[in-house]
Scaffold this active site. Structure first.
Site, short mmCIF file in Angstrom:
data_model
loop_
_atom_site.label_atom_id
_atom_site.label_comp_id
_atom_site.label_asym_id
_atom_site.label_seq_id
_atom_site.Cartn_x
_atom_site.Cartn_y
_atom_site.Cartn_z
N SER A 130 42.39 48.28 45.10
CA SER A 130 42.28 47.05 44.55
C SER A 130 42.39 47.42 42.88
CB SER A 130 41.16 46.04 44.64
OG SER A 130 41.57 44.81 44.06
N LYS A 184 38.90 45.50 52.24
CA LYS A 184 39.81 45.10 51.27
C LYS A 184 40.64 43.68 51.61
CE LYS A 184 43.01 45.46 47.90
NZ LYS A 184 44.15 44.97 48.12
N HIS A 187 38.32 41.04 50.52
CA HIS A 187 38.29 41.07 48.89
C HIS A 187 39.61 40.26 48.62
CE1 HIS A 187 40.42 42.49 45.47
NE2 HIS A 187 39.35 42.83 44.83
N ASN A 188 40.79 40.51 49.23
CA ASN A 188 41.95 39.82 48.77
C ASN A 188 41.55 38.05 49.12
OD1 ASN A 188 42.84 42.31 48.08
ND2 ASN A 188 45.07 41.75 48.96
N GLU A 191 39.60 36.68 46.59
CA GLU A 191 40.64 36.53 45.36
C GLU A 191 41.17 35.08 45.28
OE1 GLU A 191 42.89 40.15 44.62
OE2 GLU A 191 44.63 38.98 44.41
#
Ligand code: NBP
Length: 476
Positions: A130, A184, A187-188, A191
Site C-alpha cells: 500500500s 491488505k 486495509h483497503n 480506506e
C-alpha cells in the site's frame, strides 16, 4: 557470482517500476522484465542510473539474471495475468525459488497459488503493498503472507524498502496462505470507510452550511493538527484547495461518480461470509455504487421535494460536532475491520498478530494516521477486548463524542443529507452497547413460520411453540 541480481521485478507499470527503483536505490541489484519490452526500455532510459538494474527481454534471461534462491516480485494486474505469469515462470525456476505476488490479488487466489506452488517445491508469498505510486518508490507499507522461510530470505530487502516509523519498518510477516492479501484487503476496506466518512463531513459543510471548498479545506487543515491527523485528512485539504484553470475549485468540476476496483467489495463479501457486522465499510461500498447511478439521480432530483437547508455559517461548536462524529465513526470502522481480521484469523487458523498489523499501517500506506498508534497501544497494553470499542481509550473517545455524533446524524436526517457511514456507525454503536436488543422478537417470528426454535432467558434448552395448533410450548 556477485553480478547476479538480488531481486527480480516482473511487471513494470506504475507499481512495479517504482518498487524496482526503490530496491535499486537501496543498493540491491534488480533484474527487471515486462511483457512488452517498451516499459523496460523506458525504465532503464529514465532511471537506469539510480542503481544496479539488469534489464531482460525474455523470461529465461530474466530468471538467469537472478541469484539463487531466486526472489521474484510480480506486479501485474490482479486475476488471470498473475496465473499466466506464474505459469510462464515455473518451468524456469528451481526448488526453493520464491515468487512474490505484490498486486491486489484476492486472498483465496493467493491461498490457492500458495498450495499449488508448494506442491512444485516452490515458495510463494502474497504481499499486499500500500502507498500507491509514491509509496512504492519512497517506502510503502507491505503485508507479506505465505511461506515463512521465503519471507526470512527477502526480509533484509523488503524491510529496507518499506516506510520506517520510529525506526520500525512498515513490513512484517503476516501469516500463512493468503493472510497477507487478506490484511491488505481489509486495509483497503478501511480506506473506503475512511474516505466515505470524510466525504460525508464535506457534504454536511457544503450542503447544510453552504461552505465553499476553500473554507472546508481550512477546516480539514485545522483537523490535521488534532486526533484526526492522517494522510487522508491532509490530502482532502489539498484536493479542496486546488483551483482549476478557470479559477474555480477543481473539486466542484469533478463528476460525482466514484469508481472501485474490488477490494472494498471483497472485504464486505468476506465479512458476510464470516458473519461479521462490517457496516461502515459495506455502506462505503454501497455509497460508491449509488454514486454510479448518476442518470437515475439526475432524474430523481427533479421528481422529489428537498428539505430546506439551514444555510447559515457554522459556529465553532457545529464544526467540532462534525469532527467528533467523524472521529467516533472512524473508530467504529476500524473496530469492525479489526474484528473482521480476528474472525478470519480464527476461521483460517492464521494466528494474526493484530497489534503488528496496526504497526505496519502507521507509515507508507493510504490509511496512515496518528490514530494507528492508539490501536497499536491498545494491543500492546494487553487490555485488548474482542472489540476495539470496548478498550478504554476508544470507549472513552466514543462516549465523549456521542452527544455530538447524535446531533450531527439527526441534523443530516432532518436536512436530507445522506450520511450512511456516520449513521450506520452510530447504529452499530447503539446496537453494541445494549445487553438486550430486539432479536427476541425475530426468534419468535422465525419459530412461528419455520419452527426454528428459540432459547429462553429463564430456562436451559431449546423451545418451540405450537403456534398454529394448541399454542403450547414444548422443549425440543
Ligand atoms: P496494472 O494493474 O495497471 O497492470 C499493468 C501491468 O500488468 C503491466 O506491466 C502489464 O504488462 C502487466 N500484464 C498484464 Br495487464 N497482463 C499480463 C500478462 N498476461 N502477462 C504479463 N504481464 C501482464 O499495474 P499497476 O497499477 O502497477 O498495479 C500492479 C498491481 O499492484 C495490481 O494488482 C494493482 O491492483 C496493485 N496496486 C496498485 C496500486 C496503484 O496505486 N496503482 C496500489 C497498490 C496496489 P504490459 O505492459 O506488457 O501490458
Amino acid at each position: 557470482m556477485t553480478n547476479l541480481a538480488d531481486l527480480g521485478v516482473l511487471g513494470l507499470a506504475t507499481m512495479g517500476a517504482n518498487l524496482a527503483r526503490n530496491a535499486a536505490r537501496k543498493g540491491f541489484g534488480v533484474a527487471v522484465y515486462n511483457r512488452h519490452g517498451g516499459r523496460t526500455d523506458e525504465l532503464i532510459a529514465d532511471h537506469g542510473s539510480e542503481g544496479r538494474f539488469t534489464p531482460a527481454k525474455t523470461i529465461p534471461d530474466f530468471v538467469a539474471a537472478l541469484a539463487r534462491p531466486r526472489a521474484i516480485i510480480i506486479l501485474v494486474k490482479a486475476g488471470k495475468p498473475v496465473d499466466d505469469v506464474i505459469a510462464e515462470l515455473v518451468p524456469h525456476l528451481e526448488e526453493g525459488d520464491i515468487i512474490i505476488d505484490g498486486g491486489n490479488s484476492l486472498f483465496t487466489d493467493t491461498s490457492r497459488r500458495f498450495h499449488a506452488l508448494k506442491e512444485k517445491r516452490l515458495r510463494f508469498l502474497g504481499m499486499g503493498v500500500s502507498g500507491g505510486e509514491e509509496g512504492a518508490l519512497e517506502g510503502p507499507s507491505m503485508m507479506p503472507g505465505g511461506d515463512a522461510e521465503a519471507y526470512a530470505r527477502i526480509a533484509p530487502m523488503v524491510t529496507k524498502m518499506a516506510a520506517q516509523v520510529d525506526g520500525t519498518p512498515c513490513c512484517a510477516f503476516i501469516g500463512p496462505e493468503g493472510s497477507g492479501h487478506y490484511v491488505k484487503m481489509v486495509h483497503n476496506g478501511i480506506e473506503y470507510a475512511d474516505m466515505q466518512l470524510i466525504t460525508e463531513a464535506y457534504d454536511l459543510f457544503k450542503s447544510v452550511y453552504g461552505l465553499e471548498a476553500s473554507a472546508i479545506a481550512g477546516i480539514f487543515e485545522e483537523w490535521k493538527t488534532g486526533e484526526l491527523d492522517s494522510y487522508l485528512i491532509e490530502i482532502t485539504a489539498a484536493v479542496l484547495r486546488k483551483r482549476d484553470a478557470a479559477g474555480g475549485a477543481l473539486v466542484d468540476a469533478i463528476v460525482d461518480e466514484a469508481e472501485q476496483k474490488g477490494t472494498g467489495r471483497w472485504t464486505a463479501q468476506s465479512a458476510l461470509d464470516l458473519g461479521v457486522p462490517l457496516t461502515s465499510i459495506t455502506e462505503a461500498v454501497y455509497a460508491r455504487a449509488l454514486s454510479g447511478r448518476r442518470t437515475q439521480r439526475i432524474a430523481a432530483e427533479k421528481l422529489f421535494p428537498h428539505p430546506t437547508n439551514v444555510a447559515r455559517k457554522p459556529e465553532k461548536a457545529d464544526i467540532d460536532a462534525i469532527r467528533d462524529a467523524l472521529y467516533a465513526s472512524k473508530i467504529v470502522a476500524y473496530a469492525q475491520g479489526f474484528e473482521q481480521m480476528t474472525a478470519a484469523s480464527d476461521q483460517f487458523g492464521w494466528n494474526l498478530r493484530l497489534g503488528e498489523v496496526a504497526t505496519l499501517w502507521r507509515g507508507g500506506c493510504i490509511i496512515r494516521a496518528r490514530f494507528l498508534d492508539r490501536i497499536r497501544e491498545a494491543y500492546d497494553s494487553g487490555e485488548i477486548a474482542p472489540n476495539l470499542l470496548l478498550q478504554s481509550y476508544f470507549r472513552d473517545a466514543v462516549v465523549k463524542a456521542e452527544p455530538a455524533w447524535r446531533r450531527v446524524v439527526s441534523l443530516a436526517v432532518e436536512q436530507g443529507v445522506p450520511v450512511p457511514a456516520f449513521a450506520s456507525s452510530l447504529a452499530y454503536y447503539d446496537g453494541l452497547r445494549r445487553a438486550r436488543g430486539p432479536a427476541n422478537l425475530l426468534q419468535g417470528l422465525r419459530d412461528y413460520f419455520g419452527a426454528h426454535t428459540y432459547r429462553r432467558l429463564d430456562k436451559e434448552g431449546s423451545f418451540h411453540t405450537r403456534w398454529g395448533q394448541d399454542g403450547d410450548e414444548i422443549s425440543v
